[in-house]
Each structure stands twice: as structure tokens, then as C-alpha cells.
Design an enzyme around this catalytic site. Structure first.
Site, short mmCIF file in Angstrom:
data_model
loop_
_atom_site.label_atom_id
_atom_site.label_comp_id
_atom_site.label_asym_id
_atom_site.label_seq_id
_atom_site.Cartn_x
_atom_site.Cartn_y
_atom_site.Cartn_z
N CYS A 40 0.81 -1.23 0.00
CA CYS A 40 0.00 0.00 0.00
C CYS A 40 0.84 1.27 0.00
O CYS A 40 0.32 2.36 -0.16
CB CYS A 40 -0.95 -0.02 1.19
SG CYS A 40 -1.94 -1.50 1.21
N HIS B 117 -9.59 2.41 -1.54
CA HIS B 117 -8.16 2.10 -1.42
C HIS B 117 -7.67 1.24 -2.58
O HIS B 117 -7.49 0.03 -2.45
CB HIS B 117 -7.94 1.40 -0.07
CG HIS B 117 -6.54 0.94 0.18
ND1 HIS B 117 -5.43 1.61 -0.30
CD2 HIS B 117 -6.06 -0.13 0.88
CE1 HIS B 117 -4.34 0.96 0.09
NE2 HIS B 117 -4.69 -0.10 0.78
N CYS C 216 0.39 2.14 6.40
CA CYS C 216 0.83 0.77 6.73
C CYS C 216 0.75 -0.07 5.46
O CYS C 216 0.05 0.30 4.52
CB CYS C 216 -0.07 0.17 7.81
SG CYS C 216 -1.78 0.08 7.29
#
Ligand SMILES: CC(C)(COP(=O)(O)OP(=O)(O)OC[C@H]1O[C@@H](n2cnc3c(N)ncnc32)[C@H](O)[C@@H]1OP(=O)(O)O)[C@@H](O)C(=O)NCCC(=O)NCCS
Length: 434
Positions: free
Chosen positions: A96, A390, A420
Site C-alpha cells: 500500500c 483504497h 501501513c
């Protein structure tokens, strides 16, 4: 010393940024590929910036979910846009954190003197997941190519069993070395850190409320481009996950998704599977000036971290924050806003709790004092990944862009961002508008 500086003080500036709307998996972008979304955003960004395309000698782009269709997304982006064929391009991936990695790699290349200006960013489409075939079926298919007679081919095909044709699940769903999904890891963190369902739902509700308000105020208007997707009847202009009429009491009614009996991660307090792309223009400050461009801002410092996935998979950013602040020569109190990626509301809660805990900071960071408390009033003020969505590779650039825009809107100087990442990694960075 800040990462982003060189001996003559000519920093690398973030000059512009843009993203596609972020759409829920299986909706408006279901017939678009990751490379199409990426090319759409880069083409539009270059056009809007008005910088001659040949100025960009580097493109760094990333996606988290790989594809079998090409080997270098960044190069495919170059070849599908107005960027000249001479633009060198490479792809990066760090779960990510991917588009932050693209940005810092780009900054370092410019600092190093290899380039003056670059396009960086990332994308993912959860509708463009190349499902593989099982290893047994792969072996059979390879052998089929080499089989010389129809009989030999029939013999090979006869050995294929029903279970061989079931495709393995794509890699995002399970952390390979632990065998647990991200959601299951998050449930573990909830138990380790004693995070309540109520706190998670409050964070998620706030994410939707603030994102809805930001959209209605027009905050996102110049950050998000319209995208015409097949069957091209209309263009998508807005994120479609943000709930404009979110009701807090509905959050409590949802059933947990990952631990159905004892869990508390639900579809409302987890980031959803999403399609989208984001990109940034970066260049030497002096180059921007020469082109008459006003920088949006800078990435003043950054720190990547990694921890053992068997511990708390999504806690990495807590370890990175003090180091990024240190490099920036600043403290948490100097931060005017905080942009924290919301993989899950419980991961946000765990991060806030750990940063404020004397015991955690002593045990895991060797600090005499806690890093500090973050005022909820400055945290994710325009919503976060739970509401906005996301698309893994695109999230970092989305966060950077809206963080810098918000600092500018408030006429403030510094912001902290954290993300994270799978593999128990994380990043913290200090944004600066000067
Ligand atoms: C959590 C997850 C499994 C949920 O998937 P899902 O069950 O398909 O979720 P849906 O969007 O269909 O939502 C389920 C229900 O919750 C409801 N819901 C979702 N958000 C809501 C909200 N904010 N308020 C009220 N209801 C909500 C939906 O309307 C839907 O209701 P319905 O069944 O009546 O239609 C999926 O989003 C996921 O895997 N997320 C994690 C992704 C991940 O691992 N990311 C990595 C992080 S780094």
C-alpha cells in the site's frame, strides 16, 4: 537532516497531482484495466500542467496486484500517453506504500542529478486481477506444448483433475508467510490492543462524514478528473464509496467480515476493494520556477520501516513516525494536519494508541516519552481510505495530494502522513508547504 535537499538547496518540488475517481470494485471501472486507468490519469495530468511532455525524462509508477499482460507498468504508461518514447520508466511495488515509493524513488533520481522532472504515481484495479492457474495445471499446459502426438496430448489432458482447474486466490487476500488475511491480522491487533468496536465505527463514520463534506465543499474538484469508462455513456466524476447520508447507528448493526463469531471488523470499518489511479508531477524547484509553476509543496522527510509479520502486521508506521519527524527537525506538535491511511479503522486506532503510549514507545522504540497524541480534529480532515476507497497502488499519491492541498487551504506549513502496508511494512513522511 531532511531527506529532500541537496547541497545548493534546490529541493525537489511536488508541482501538481491528479487522480481518477476511486470506484468500488465491480462498478464503473469494471471494464478498465490498471494500465488504462494509469494512462488516463497521467495523460490528463501532463495536459493540465501545461508542461511540454519532453520535460519528463522519467516515469516511476507502481501497482500492487501484478498482471501477466506486461512487465513494466510505468513503461506502458509512457507508451500510452504524450510522454516521449525517450522517457525512461520503471515500476516499483511496496504494497500500500507503492506510490510513496514511486515518489521517493523519483525524488532521489532528481536529487542524484539523473533527471530534472518526473511523473510518479500508482494504480490498481481489483477488476483487473489476472487469475492464475494451479501449478499442476501449469505443468500440464507446458507439457502439452511439447507433446508431439494427439495421443500424447489426450493422455496429458486425461490426468487433469477438477481441483487443478480451480484458480488460486490472488496474493492480496492472504499474507503469504502467516497464511492470514489482512482482515484476520487486523482482528489480532484488535485483541492485542483492546480496540473497541465503538471506536472503530466512530473512525469509519467520521471518514465518511468528512469525505462527504469535502466533496460537497468542492475540495476534491481539482484533484479528481472525470473518466469515461466503457460503455462510454457518461463520465465518472466522483468517488462512489463515500456515503453522503451515512448514519452512525447503522455501523453498529453490521456483522463482522473476517471473524464472524468474535470479530469486529465489518464492511463499514474496513477499506473496501477499489479501482483507481493517482499521479504527481515532481521537478527540481529551480526548474519549476523557470517554467512559471508554483509548487504544491514538498516531501520534507520520510522513513520506511518493517516489522515481523507475526507481530502486529499494520503497526509499522508507529516506528517510522519519530524517525521521519527527527529527520525533518520537527515534533508531532509542529504538525498542522495528519493524513493516516485507513486500511482498517482498528489499525488507525492501534496506531493512535501506540503513539500515545509510554509503555509501547519505551518497549518498541526505546523512547523515554510517548510520541504523543494526535488531535482528532486534525486527523484525516477530508476523509480517508475507508470512505474514499483504497486502490492499493494509488493511495499514497492520493494522500500526498490532498494533504498538500489541505495545508495550502489552511495556510499551514507541516503535515504528517503515515501508511501501513502488507508484509508488515510502513512509511511515515513529513509534508511541507512553504
Ligand atoms: C470488508 C470486506 C470483506 C467487505 O466486503 P463486502 O462484504 O463485499 O462489503 P459490501 O460493500 O458488500 O458491504 C456489505 C454490506 O455492508 C453495508 N455497508 C458497508 N459500509 C457501510 C456503512 N458505512 N454504513 C452502513 N452500511 C454499510 C453495505 O451497504 C452492504 O449492505 P447490503 O449487504 O445490505 O448491501 C471487503 O471490503 C474487504 O475485503 N476489505 C478489506 C480489503 C483489504 O484487505 N484491504 C487491505 C488493507 S491494506
Amino acid at each position: 537532516m531532511p531527506n529532500n535537499t541537496n547541497t545548493n538547496g534546490d529541493r525537489v518540488a511536488i508541482v501538481a497531482g491528479l487522480r481518477t475517481p476511486f470506484l468500488k470494485q465491480g462498478t464503473g471501472f469494471r471494464d478498465m484495466t490498471t494500465v488504462q486507468l494509469s494512462a488516463a490519469v497521467v495523460a490528463e495530468l501532463v495536459e493540465r500542467t501545461g508542461v511540454p511532455p519532453e520535460t519528463f525524462t522519467l516515469c516511476v509508477f507502481g501497482q500492487v496486484m501484478p498482471t501477466l499482460d506486461y512487465i513494466n507498468l510505468a513503461r506502458e504508461v509512457v507508451l500510452r500517453t504524450s510522454l516521449p518514447a525517450s522517457t525512461v520508466a520503471w515500476s516499483v511495488t511496496q504494497a500500500c506504500v507503492t506510490s510513496v515509493q514511486a515518489l521517493t524513488t523519483g525524488i532521489e533520481s532528481i536529487e542524484h542529478g539523473d533527471h530534472d522532472a518526473a511523473i510518479v504515481g500508482g494504480a490498481d484495479s481489483m477488476d483487473d486481477l489476472p487469475l492464475g492457474v494451479s501449478r499442476r495445471l501449469t505443468r500440464t499446459l507446458m507439457a502439452l506444448q511439447k507433446a508431439k502426438t494427439p495421443m500424447a496430448r489426450l493422455k496429458l489432458l486425461g490426468k487433469v483433475k477438477a481441483k487443478d482447474v480451480v484458480p488460486p486466490m490472488p496474493g492480496y487476500s492472504v499474507e503469504p508467510t502467516t497464511g492470514l488475511s489482512m482482515g484476520a491480522h487486523c482482528e489480532q491487533m484488535i485483541k492485542d490492543n483492546g480496540i473497541s468496536r465503538e471506536w472503530q465505527d466512530d473512525i469509519a463514520y467520521q471518514s465518511h462524514s468528512r469525505a462527504a463534506r469535502a466533496w460537497s465543499e468542492g475540495f476534491y474538484d481539482d484533484q479528481v478528473m472525470p473518466v469515461a469508462a466503457p460503455p462510454y455513456k457518461d463520465a465518472y466524476r466522483e468517488d462512489n464509496i463515500v456515503r453522503k447520508d451515512s448514519k452512525r447507528d447503522e455501523y453498529a448493526k453490521l456483522k463482522p467480515s473476517f471473524d464472524r463469531k468474535h470479530g469486529s471488523v465489518t464492511p463499514a470499518n474496513a477499506s473496501p476493494l477499489t479501482d483507481g489511479a493517482s499521479a504527481l508531477v515532481i521537478m527540481r524547484e529551480s526548474k519549476a520556477k523557470a517554467l512559471g509553476l508554483e509548487p504544491l509543496g514538498y516531501l520534507r522527510s520520510w522513513e520506511y520501516t518493517a516489522v515481523d509479520p507475526q507481530w502486529q502486521l499494520l503497526i509499522g508506521p508507529v516506528l517510522a513516525v519519530p524517525k521521519a519527524l527527527d529527520k525533518a527537525g520537527l515534533t508531532l506538535q509542529d504538525m498542522d494536519i495528519v493524513e493516516m491511511h485507513e486500511a482498517f479503522a482498528a489499525q488507525v486506532a492501534s496506531t493512535l494508541q501506540a503513539m500515545a503510549s509510554k509503555q509501547f514507545c519505551e518497549e518498541h522504540l526505546g523512547l523515554g516519552e510517548p510520541i504523543g497524541e494526535i488531535d482528532p480534529a486534525i486527523l484525516n480532515v477530508n476523509g480517508g481510505s475507508i470512505a474514499i476507497g483504497h486502490p492499493f497502488g494509488a493511495t499514497g499519491a492520493r494522500i500526498l495530494l490532498q494533504g498538500l492541498k489541505e495545508l495550502k487551504r489552511r495556510q499551514k506549513q507541516f503535515g504528517l502522513m503515515t501508511i501501513c502496508a502488507g508484509g508488515a511494512m510502513g512509511v511515515a513522511a513529513v509534508l511541507e508547504v512553504a
